[in-house]
Motif scaffolding. Structure first.
Motif, PDB file in Angstrom:
ATOM      1  N   MET A   8       0.852  -1.193   0.000  1.00 48.89           N
ATOM      2  CA  MET A   8       0.000   0.000   0.000  1.00 48.89           C
ATOM      3  C   MET A   8       0.886   1.241   0.000  1.00 48.89           C
ATOM      4  SD  MET A   8      -3.177  -0.625   2.522  1.00 48.89           S
ATOM      5  CE  MET A   8      -4.583  -1.564   1.989  1.00 48.89           C
ATOM      6  N   GLU A  13      -2.413   6.286  -7.779  1.00 48.21           N
ATOM      7  CA  GLU A  13      -3.733   6.032  -8.360  1.00 48.21           C
ATOM      8  C   GLU A  13      -4.538   4.999  -7.568  1.00 48.21           C
ATOM      9  OE1 GLU A  13      -0.827   3.404 -10.658  1.00 48.21           O
ATOM     10  OE2 GLU A  13      -0.845   5.464  -9.959  1.00 48.21           O
ATOM     11  N   ARG A  14      -3.902   4.287  -6.670  1.00 49.46           N
ATOM     12  CA  ARG A  14      -4.606   3.309  -5.830  1.00 49.46           C
ATOM     13  C   ARG A  14      -4.963   3.851  -4.450  1.00 49.46           C
ATOM     14  NH1 ARG A  14      -1.363  -2.359  -6.443  1.00 49.46           N
ATOM     15  NH2 ARG A  14      -2.592  -3.125  -8.193  1.00 49.46           N
ATOM     16  N   ARG A  15      -4.539   5.040  -4.156  1.00 49.49           N
ATOM     17  CA  ARG A  15      -4.661   5.591  -2.802  1.00 49.49           C
ATOM     18  C   ARG A  15      -6.087   5.540  -2.253  1.00 49.49           C
ATOM     19  NH1 ARG A  15      -1.443   8.321   0.476  1.00 49.49           N
ATOM     20  NH2 ARG A  15      -2.295   9.887   1.859  1.00 49.49           N
ATOM     21  N   SER A  16      -7.054   6.020  -3.008  1.00 50.31           N
ATOM     22  CA  SER A  16      -8.433   6.046  -2.496  1.00 50.31           C
ATOM     23  C   SER A  16      -8.976   4.636  -2.265  1.00 50.31           C
ATOM     24  CB  SER A  16      -9.357   6.843  -3.421  1.00 50.31           C
ATOM     25  OG  SER A  16      -9.425   6.250  -4.687  1.00 50.31           O
ATOM     26  N   ASP A  17      -8.631   3.684  -3.126  1.00 46.57           N
ATOM     27  CA  ASP A  17      -9.064   2.296  -2.929  1.00 46.57           C
ATOM     28  C   ASP A  17      -8.416   1.678  -1.693  1.00 46.57           C
ATOM     29  OD1 ASP A  17     -10.690   2.307  -5.174  1.00 46.57           O
ATOM     30  OD2 ASP A  17      -9.125   1.500  -6.485  1.00 46.57           O
ATOM     31  N   GLU A  18      -7.151   2.002  -1.461  1.00 50.27           N
ATOM     32  CA  GLU A  18      -6.446   1.466  -0.294  1.00 50.27           C
ATOM     33  C   GLU A  18      -7.040   2.025   1.000  1.00 50.27           C
ATOM     34  OE1 GLU A  18      -2.204   0.785  -2.569  1.00 50.27           O
ATOM     35  OE2 GLU A  18      -2.507   2.621  -1.426  1.00 50.27           O
ATOM     36  N   ALA A  20     -10.091   3.106   1.342  1.00 55.26           N
ATOM     37  CA  ALA A  20     -11.413   2.480   1.471  1.00 55.26           C
ATOM     38  C   ALA A  20     -11.299   1.057   2.030  1.00 55.26           C
ATOM     39  CB  ALA A  20     -12.123   2.471   0.117  1.00 55.26           C
ATOM     40  N   ALA A  21     -10.285   0.322   1.610  1.00 54.34           N
ATOM     41  CA  ALA A  21     -10.088  -1.034   2.112  1.00 54.34           C
ATOM     42  C   ALA A  21      -9.773  -1.034   3.603  1.00 54.34           C
ATOM     43  CB  ALA A  21      -8.963  -1.722   1.337  1.00 54.34           C
TER      44      ALA A  21
END
Length: 51
Positions: A8, A13-18, A20-21
């Motif tokens: 993580m 670009e993955r920050r918001s999904d991470e 949220a997880a």
């Protein structure tokens, strides 16, 4: 039960999904987060989670 954070914080670009997880895990009752992140990135995640 807990969740890990390995990989993580490596790709913006993955920050918001991470985030949220991590929130979903806490909402499901997870009480342990394995902070494999470098300290600087982990502080950013904590800041985002609380904000």
């Amino acid at each position: 039960m807990g969740q890990g954070t390995w990989k993580m914080g490596e790709r913006a670009e993955r920050r918001s999904d991470e985030i949220a997880a991590l929130r979903a895990g806490v909402d499901l009752g997870m009480t342990l987060i394995d902070t494999e992140l470098p300290r600087v990135l982990w502080r950013r995640f904590l800041s985002d989670l609380s904000g």
